[in-house]
Design an enzyme around this catalytic site. Sequence first.
Site, short mmCIF file in Angstrom:
data_model
loop_
_atom_site.label_atom_id
_atom_site.label_comp_id
_atom_site.label_asym_id
_atom_site.label_seq_id
_atom_site.Cartn_x
_atom_site.Cartn_y
_atom_site.Cartn_z
N GLY A 37 0.80 -1.46 0.03
CA GLY A 37 0.03 0.24 -0.22
C GLY A 37 0.97 1.20 -0.29
O GLY A 37 1.82 1.36 -0.04
N ALA A 111 -11.29 -4.13 -7.07
CA ALA A 111 -12.40 -4.16 -5.86
C ALA A 111 -13.33 -3.67 -6.05
O ALA A 111 -13.33 -3.06 -5.33
CB ALA A 111 -11.90 -5.66 -5.11
N GLY A 177 0.97 23.57 2.49
CA GLY A 177 0.79 22.57 3.36
C GLY A 177 1.66 21.90 4.11
O GLY A 177 2.76 21.71 3.69
N GLY A 178 1.86 22.53 6.11
CA GLY A 178 3.30 22.31 6.35
C GLY A 178 2.90 21.43 7.78
O GLY A 178 3.32 21.78 8.56
N GLY A 179 2.13 20.35 7.16
CA GLY A 179 1.68 19.44 8.23
C GLY A 179 3.25 18.24 8.05
O GLY A 179 4.05 18.59 7.35
N GLU A 200 1.68 27.52 5.38
CA GLU A 200 0.75 26.64 5.64
C GLU A 200 -0.18 28.40 5.33
O GLU A 200 -0.44 29.21 6.80
CB GLU A 200 1.76 26.19 6.93
CG GLU A 200 0.56 26.06 7.99
CD GLU A 200 -0.31 24.90 8.07
OE1 GLU A 200 0.14 23.70 7.19
OE2 GLU A 200 -1.25 24.73 7.72
N ALA A 317 0.30 4.47 9.81
CA ALA A 317 0.14 3.03 9.29
C ALA A 317 -0.40 2.73 10.74
O ALA A 317 -1.10 1.05 10.69
CB ALA A 317 1.26 2.73 8.79
N HIS A 441 24.03 3.74 29.72
CA HIS A 441 25.37 4.87 29.30
C HIS A 441 26.18 4.87 28.59
O HIS A 441 26.51 3.41 28.16
CB HIS A 441 25.51 5.61 30.47
CG HIS A 441 26.34 6.10 30.89
ND1 HIS A 441 26.05 7.89 30.38
CD2 HIS A 441 27.77 6.72 30.35
CE1 HIS A 441 27.43 8.55 30.08
NE2 HIS A 441 27.78 7.81 30.52
P1 NAD Z 1 -1.48 16.59 7.69
O1 NAD Z 1 -2.97 16.68 8.04
O2 NAD Z 1 -1.05 16.46 8.70
O3 NAD Z 1 -1.01 17.86 6.74
C1 NAD Z 1 -1.57 18.92 6.02
C2 NAD Z 1 -1.13 20.70 6.39
O4 NAD Z 1 -1.68 21.18 5.14
C3 NAD Z 1 -1.93 20.91 7.31
O5 NAD Z 1 -1.29 21.86 8.25
C4 NAD Z 1 -3.01 21.81 6.83
O6 NAD Z 1 -3.50 23.11 8.36
C5 NAD Z 1 -2.48 22.23 5.74
N1 NAD Z 1 -3.06 23.00 5.15
C6 NAD Z 1 -4.37 22.64 4.59
N2 NAD Z 1 -4.97 22.81 3.19
C7 NAD Z 1 -4.03 24.48 3.32
C8 NAD Z 1 -4.35 25.31 1.93
N3 NAD Z 1 -5.45 25.09 1.54
N4 NAD Z 1 -3.24 25.95 2.10
C9 NAD Z 1 -2.26 25.46 2.50
N5 NAD Z 1 -2.00 24.67 4.29
C10 NAD Z 1 -3.41 24.45 4.25
O7 NAD Z 1 -1.35 15.95 6.16
P2 NAD Z 1 -0.51 15.40 5.41
O8 NAD Z 1 1.49 16.12 5.93
O9 NAD Z 1 -0.47 15.82 4.19
O10 NAD Z 1 0.18 13.75 5.34
C11 NAD Z 1 -1.01 12.89 5.32
C12 NAD Z 1 -0.77 12.16 6.34
O11 NAD Z 1 -0.73 11.14 6.55
C13 NAD Z 1 -1.19 12.34 7.42
O12 NAD Z 1 -2.22 12.19 8.74
C14 NAD Z 1 -0.18 13.08 8.52
O13 NAD Z 1 -0.51 11.75 9.78
C15 NAD Z 1 0.46 11.18 7.93
N6 NAD Z 1 1.98 10.56 7.60
C16 NAD Z 1 2.39 10.78 8.32
C17 NAD Z 1 4.51 10.50 8.34
C18 NAD Z 1 4.27 9.90 9.82
O14 NAD Z 1 4.38 9.59 10.86
N7 NAD Z 1 5.62 10.94 9.84
C19 NAD Z 1 4.63 11.10 7.64
C20 NAD Z 1 3.79 11.72 6.39
C21 NAD Z 1 2.78 11.12 6.65
#
Ligand code: NAD
Length: 456
Positions: A37, A111, A177-179, A200, A317, A441
């Site tokens: 996946g 499917a 997007g700064g996620g 973001e 995951a 340590h």
């Molecule tokens: P996310 O939800 O973590 O972040 C998306 C970001 O985009 C948010 O900060 C949001 O405020 C911003 N955003 C939304 N619309 C916007 C816009 N129009 N303009 C500017 N900013 C905007 O999603 P992601 O980073 O795309 O990740 C997707 C999923 O994958 C999440 O659930 C994440 O937890 C998962 N993921 C996890 C990991 C990890 O565990 N290390 C790594 C990558 C992804």
Amino acid sequence: MFDIAIIGAGPGGYTAADEAARRGKSVVLFERNLLGGTCLNRGCVPTKALLRSSKAYVEAINGNEYGIASSGVQLDFSAMHARKTKIVTSLRDGLTKLMKKDKVKLVEGEAQIVSANDASCTIVCGNMEYEARETVIATGSVPKSIPIPGIELPGVLTSDDILEGEGKDLSSLIIIGGGVIGVECAEIYTALGRQVTILEAMERILPPFDKEIAQRINMHLKKSNVKIETAARVAEITQQDDILCVRYCNKKGDEQQICARGVLIATGRTAETTGLFANNIHAKLERGALVCDDDGRSSLPHVWAIGDVRAGTTQLAHVAMAQARNVIRVICHEEQLMNEQLIPSCVYTSPEVASIGITEAEAKERGLLIRTAKVVTGSNAKCLIEGGDSGYLKLIAAKDNGRILGAQLVCPRATDLIGELTVAIAQDMTAAQLAAVIHPHPTVNELIAEAALQLI
Ligand code: NAD
């Protein structure tokens, strides 16, 4: 008739298949793309492999920090991708062997559930029909788009595109997007000397994380030359020759435009249920995700959902795998195994970020009386040996009985350390119990013991 049909072979789907097969169930597993996946093929694993390569590149360039004079260090993006692909392929081969050993029938194709009644489900894939007593949907999620003009332009990429090797020649990148995805991709591209800007929408990057963590990572990225605009309202993407320009409103309300060779959309992911049900089947959905009870039962008889496709699920995951273990146990009339409430979150920057349980701000909001301890990486031998940006570990405990309630980490190996703290919280351990354990340590884990000692 199969005992269990599973649609989607990501971490949720393959874990469910393995758990079911190990209980002697006959299992059919449908996958339209690749075994493993998103996580294995276009997500967690390839990103971390690319992050490792970019870290190696930075370390090679800055070798003098470790007493190594380096010159002529060359970046080979194709070789980085080849390494990533080798890791992914090797893990996928392992999964293929596991499914074979488990005697899971793997069906390649898309499917569709065409009937669901009290006795069974009928699923069509290609021109074949399959019947199963129980059906587990594990179709995951797809990158979420945003409704702005220009989103369809060539050069506007998703994380899927980046991880498949597109955009490797881009000298500059705007990340919307700064996620987690935005930040991890920024880390990769800036380490490779590309010009990166994050736009973001919220007041800070990594919005669900503790404010102090977000500030630290903000500082770290800025130090690595990433430009960050928070509270940015993106309006439009346009193409000017071979350059893409993003028009947005900044924090002050001023209209701005920035341009780069590519734009990455990292604005979250959305549950994938497109085409999953025939027109006569009406499962209860919430913004495209399957509404389920606490056991994972959907509104359809004998149809369950796990992972990103289940409404209200944290899209990670490890959560999908936990739900898979629980759903198969419920189907097999066993007790659930996994605690789905306690979910560690990790970001694979340098330093790494990890978080579990409550933050100080959440404790205050909820009126909980707490004690906190913060240990900085500068006081830990292994952190100094590892090098890199400074960080900290913060431990939060209940004021009355010292029970550990939460932890936030920005330090080397934070994503490994968080396991110990997750166990501590899951087992209702107190700071005194944690402090009483000898930690080797020199290790980064000593940060935990040090913080626990401060709380007793
Ligand atoms: P996310 O939800 O973590 O972040 C998306 C970001 O985009 C948010 O900060 C949001 O405020 C911003 N955003 C939304 N619309 C916007 C816009 N129009 N303009 C500017 N900013 C905007 O999603 P992601 O980073 O795309 O990740 C997707 C999923 O994958 C999440 O659930 C994440 O937890 C998962 N993921 C996890 C990991 C990890 O565990 N290390 C790594 C990558 C992804």
